[in-house]
Each structure stands twice: as structure tokens, then as C-alpha cells.
Design an enzyme around this catalytic site. Structure first.
Site, mmCIF file in Angstrom:
data_model
loop_
_atom_site.group_PDB
_atom_site.id
_atom_site.type_symbol
_atom_site.label_atom_id
_atom_site.label_comp_id
_atom_site.label_asym_id
_atom_site.label_seq_id
_atom_site.Cartn_x
_atom_site.Cartn_y
_atom_site.Cartn_z
ATOM 1 N N GLU A 176 -1.260 4.216 1.043
ATOM 2 C CA GLU A 176 -1.814 5.445 1.636
ATOM 3 C C GLU A 176 -0.680 6.353 2.141
ATOM 4 O O GLU A 176 -0.664 6.777 3.298
ATOM 5 C CB GLU A 176 -2.835 5.116 2.741
ATOM 6 C CG GLU A 176 -4.021 4.335 2.200
ATOM 7 C CD GLU A 176 -5.236 4.272 3.117
ATOM 8 O OE1 GLU A 176 -5.162 4.664 4.283
ATOM 9 O OE2 GLU A 176 -6.301 3.819 2.619
ATOM 10 N N GLU A 314 -8.298 -0.886 -2.441
ATOM 11 C CA GLU A 314 -9.079 -1.037 -1.207
ATOM 12 C C GLU A 314 -10.460 -0.462 -1.464
ATOM 13 O O GLU A 314 -10.593 0.730 -1.774
ATOM 14 C CB GLU A 314 -8.438 -0.305 -0.023
ATOM 15 C CG GLU A 314 -7.227 -1.019 0.531
ATOM 16 C CD GLU A 314 -6.683 -0.378 1.791
ATOM 17 O OE1 GLU A 314 -7.467 0.203 2.579
ATOM 18 O OE2 GLU A 314 -5.455 -0.456 1.985
HETATM 19 O O1 AHR Z 1 -8.483 -1.792 5.279
HETATM 20 C C1 AHR Z 1 -8.218 -1.157 6.500
HETATM 21 C C2 AHR Z 1 -7.321 0.046 6.360
HETATM 22 O O2 AHR Z 1 -7.963 1.030 5.618
HETATM 23 C C3 AHR Z 1 -6.021 -0.151 5.633
HETATM 24 O O3 AHR Z 1 -5.019 -0.667 6.440
HETATM 25 C C4 AHR Z 1 -5.683 1.224 5.184
HETATM 26 O O4 AHR Z 1 -4.888 1.220 4.014
HETATM 27 C C5 AHR Z 1 -7.023 1.892 5.005
HETATM 28 O O5 AHR Z 1 -7.057 3.122 5.607
#
Ligand code: AHR
Length: 508
Positions: A176, A314
Site C-alpha cells: 500500500e 488483501e
Molecule cells: O489487513 C489490515 C490492513 O489493511 C493491512 O495492514 C493494510 O495493508 C490494509 O490497509
């Protein structure tokens, strides 16, 4: 029951192989995800092997976890790997700066992660620190993990207990970077990625595949710019040093979470919600399909051969935490999580030509979770059951399905009533995973099988009494999938899906 649905499956039109890594996981130093959830330490009364809890390893081994992304998440861009090697007593006491500023003991570091992978039978996906680290630090980590035993980094690794190099097939180049990983613009990140890509490699074994930071949700401009600037080698690099035939990146990530409310500050209730929040969360999960199609369409322009994978590294259901420590992101799992997992995995299967990695967020005690722990107790979640049902899709050939089914309508939300994917495995068996989104109506289904000679059909289904039935640490697991009658006659399978259910149909 509501009106019938008809699914037409043509095994004569096979699609891509479903990459097992679509069933990957993600674990971050966050809340009780690592400490307690995985790592209890060798002296713990909780049964463990070298500090890693055995109940969690047994549960995860059963669902065949192909790959585990670590150490974050936002944590990764503040992580300095040297803090997590060497004798446990000499590791620095740190702070989890990315999350609740809690103590980070560094007891779980590179060796413990690799041991955890070995115990489960998973592969490594390491996210290196781009945000607050350096190319040198990331390269040193790769040397430490993968250089031969007789090299200097290999000798240091051996002195810390592991002479043989490890295999690191996947490297995440930051996390991110548009947000917690560095607040970068797409242009800045593309430059950083190119720089890291020139130095990041495995020093033995399998070639390391680089995964670039991709978009958050629908940030199509990010995808456009990173593909345009970071996918390719410059025309004339040192030809002997690099394989310039292949793109610089193996994959481009996509992060996407499903919630029920309007935005990140109002993600909706995790339990005690009504059908309005059931529908809005499912509508968001359904959006995954559009996101993949639109990001993939941009990628197609730069990469028509589809060499670069989408890595949805994710994804998951994320609601407002109702617990005392919201920054720990602990959520009690409900039936809705299973339905969201079933829908999401169907979408990934159906895009197997481009999606070749996905990592549910997260594995233990954090957000969606496959496993929850409470001290010495452990339970598997409804999401775990979906991964268990769907594991038959790993490495199978995707088979397209034409779905004719009534929509599910709730207020302003209108969604396809069924989510479906199908695959044919190496033994020739056909597997259909079918989610019935409707919280109230059972759905009679006829499956028309074109091609092949079929002898028998069987089905198992996961549902529960209410839409927010939740997991409990006491008593029987309410989510264990049960058998569902399925009749096969003249190339057609007939069955009735319960409302709010995830079903796996197998035809042999
Ligand atoms: O999964 C939780 C968080 O969500 C992670 O650390 C981040 O990459 C995303 O914003």
C-alpha cells in the site's frame, strides 16, 4: 422454494488452470494475529512445536494453504528484518508502530516464519520494506534467506540455526505504497519499484517473483501508471544479467475489503445486523468482479499475453469491531463471512486467466480469519469451512458456467441470486461451488452437464440458523457442512440449495 435456476456447464470449453495460490493467506504483526494466534513460545503450556502452536498448524494444514504473505500489511514498511533474527533474548524490544503501538518482542522473525511455513506445507511471500527501508536492506534480507550456506550471509543464517537456504518464491515490493507504505504517488512508486526490481533476486533455488503494489479498490489511474512505467525493462539493459523477455513484475496487487456501511469509518455491524447490511456487504463483495475486469482491461493494453498476474493480496470482510481493542481488528466470524468468502473465491476462480494469487486478510484472529484463538482454545471459522470445501479447485481447470437464476433483491440492492464457479480436477471430477445469496429463499437448481459421461453426483452445504449466526468457543460448531441430496439423471443434476448457503457439488 423460489423459482428454479439453471446452470449450464460445458466441459468442452475449459479455461485456465486455477492457480493454487488463489487460496493463499495473509498474516501480519497486528493484534493477536501472530502473537498468541501462531506464536506462543517454546515454554508455553499450549502445545507447540518450537513455539508455534500445534492446533493452529493442524487446522491450517487441513485446508491446504499454498502460500502465506508476511510480515504485513502496514507493518511491513516499518519492519527491519535484522530485529527478528539471532538469539531470542538478544532481539530488540520494539514497538508495533503501524498499529496499536504495542510491544513487538521480535520473537517471531524470519526463522520462525519459515518454520511455520514448513509445518503447514506453505510457500513464502515476503513483503519487503520500501516505505522506511532501503534497497540495500531488502537485498540483504534476500541474501540472508537464499544465499548458499558457504557464503557470508549463509554462514550467519547457519549460526542462527538454519544452514540450508530457504526458497522465497514471492517478494512483495512494499505494501500500500499509496497509503501507509509511503504516501507515494503512482509515478513515485513506479520509480521505486524499478529501482528495487534491479536488485531483488533469490541467490539460490527458484527465481523470485516480484509483486508490485497495485491499486486500492477502484484506483484505475494507479494501475494505468504503474503498468505504463514499471512493467517493462528498459530496452537495453545488460543482457546477460537479466532475463528481459519477462516483465519486471510477476504480479500487480489489488487490495479490496467488503464492508456493510458507507465508508471506512462506518463499516457496519459484525453481529446483530439485518438483511439491509447483509445485502450491502454482499453487494460490495460482488463488486470484486467488476474491479478485476476493469483493472485487467487496463493491464491487457500493456500486457496482452497476460504475463503479469493480478495478486489480490488483501481481500476479505471487514466490519466495525465490537470489542474493547478495536485496533486489534478482531472480529467474531459469522455466516456472512462464509458467503463473502464463497463469492470472492468464485470470482477469483472465474478470472483464473489473470488472477493467480489471492491472500485472505487475515489468517488468525484478525478481520476475516480462518482460525480464532482465545488463550489455549481454538476454533475454525465459517471461512475455514469454505476454504476446506473449495480446496478441490486448487490446480484444477476452470470450466465456464452459464447461470440463469432469479436476482436477489433487497431494497435498492439487486444482485445475481447465485454466485458460481466450476472446475475439473486431474482425476476428471467436476466441482461446482455455488453460493445462494438469498437470506430467506431456498433455490431449486438444475445443472445441465454438456460433454462427459457422468455416473454420480454428491453435494455438501454450509448454512446456519440466522444470517449472523456466529462462531463460539463453547459447544458444537454450527457451520460444519452437511450432506445435501443431489440427483443425477440423463446428464442433469437436480438439487435445492438452502437459503444463505455455500454448497459444493461434485460430479464424477
Ligand atoms: O489487513 C489490515 C490492513 O489493511 C493491512 O495492514 C493494510 O495493508 C490494509 O490497509
Amino acid at each position: 422454494p423460489g423459482d428454479s435456476a439453471v446452470l449450464t456447464v460445458d466441459t468442452g470449453k475449459p479455461g485456465a488452470t486455477i492457480d493454487p495460490n488463489i487460496y493463499g493467506q495473509f498474516v501480519e504483526h497486528l493484534g493477536r494475529g501472530v502473537y498468541e494466534g501462531i506464536w506462543v513460545g517454546p515454554d508455553s503450556p499450549i502445545p507447540n512445536v518450537r513455539g508455534i502452536r500445534s492446533d493452529v498448524v493442524a487446522a491450517l494444514s487441513q485446508v491446504k494453504v499454498p502460500v502465506i504473505r508476511w510480515p504485513g500489511g502496514c507493518f511491513a514498511d516499518g519492519y527491519h528484518w535484522r530485529d527478528g533474527i539471532g538469539p531470542a533474548t538478544q532481539r530488540p524490544a520494539g514497538i508495533n508502530a503501524a498499529w496499536d503501538k504495542s510491544a513487538e518482542t521480535n520473537a517471531f522473525g524470519t526463522h520462525e516464519y519459515m518454520d511455520f511455513l514448513d509445518q503447514i506445507g506453505s510457500k513464502a511471500f515476503v513483503s519487503v520494506n520500501v516505505g522506511s527501508g532501503s534497497v540495500r536492506e531488502a537485498d540483504d534480507w534476500m541474501r540472508y534467506m537464499t544465499a548458499p550456506a558457504d557464503s557470508q550471509p549463509g554462514k550467519e543464517r547457519a549460526a542462527n540455526g538454519h544452514a540450508a537456504p530457504w526458497t522465497v518464491p514471492f517478494i512483495g515490493v512494499g505494501n500500500e505504497s499509496w497509503g501507509c507504505g509511503g504516501n507515494m504517488t503512482a509515478d513515485t512508486y513506479a520509480t521505486a519499484f524499478r529501482h528495487y526490481a534491479a536488485f531483488l533476486r533469490a541467490y539460490s533455488g527458484e527465481r523470485a517473483k516480484l509483486i508490485a503494489v497495485g491499486a486500492d479498490t477502484d484506483d484505475y489511474e494507479w494501475t494505468e501508471k504503474v503498468m505504463a512505467q514499471a512493467m517493462k525493462w528498459r530496452p537495453n539493459p545488460t543482457p546477460l544479467a537479466y532475463n528481459t523477455e519477462r516483465p519486471l513484475m510477476w504480479g500487480l496487487s489489488l487490495h479490496f475489503y467488503s464492508f456493510a456501511g458507507n465508508d471506512w469509518r462506518n463499516k457496519g455491524r459484525n453481529i446483530g445486523f439485518g438483511t439491509d447490511q447483509w445485502a450491502s456487504a454482499l453487494a460490495r463483495a460482488h463488486l470484486t468482479d467488476e474491479l478485476i475486469r476493469r483493472h485487467a482491461a487496463i493491464m491487457d493494453r500493456y500486457d496482452p499475453k497476460k504475463q503479469v498476474a493480478i495478486a489480490v493480496d488483501e481481500w476479505g470482510a471487514w466490519f466495525d469491531s465490537e470489542k474493547d481493542a478495536p485496533s486489534q481488528l478482531y472480529l467474531e466470524s459469522t455466516l456472512r463471512d462464509a458467503v463473502i468468502a464463497g463469492m470472492s473465491l468464485n470470482i477469483f476462480n472465474n478470472h483464473a486467466d489473470r488472477v493467480r494469487m489471492a491472500n485472505v486478510a487475515q489468517m488468525v484472529n484478525v478481520i476475516q480469519s480462518l482460525v480464532l484463538t482465545q488463550g489455549a482454545k481454538m476454533v475454525v471459522t465459517p471461512t475455514w469451512h469454505v476454504f476446506d470445501l473449495y480446496k478441490v479447485h486448487q490446480n484444477a481447470t476452470m470450466i465456464p458456467v452459464d447461470v440463469q437464476a432469479p436476482d436477489y433483491v433487497e431494497g435498492a440492492v439487486r444482485l445475481p441470486g447465485l454466485s458460481v464457479s466450476a472446475s475439473k480436477d486431474a482425476a476428471g471430477a467436476l466441482h461446482l461451488s455455488i453460493v445462494n445469496l438469498d437470506p430467506a429463499a431456498a433455490r431449486p437448481v438444475r445443472i445441465d452437464l454438456k460433454g462427459g459421461a457422468w455416473r454420480k453426483a454428491s453435494a455438501r452445504t454450509l448454512t446456519a440458523a440466522t444470517i449472523d449466526t456466529r462462531i463460539r468457543f463453547e459447544g458444537a460448531d454450527p457451520f460444519v457442512p452437511g450432506p445435501l441430496p443431489a440427483r443425477l439423471a440423463q446428464g442433469q443434476v437436480a438439487l435445492t440449495l438452502p437459503s444463505k448457503s455455500v454448497t459444493l457439488v461434485t460430479v464424477e
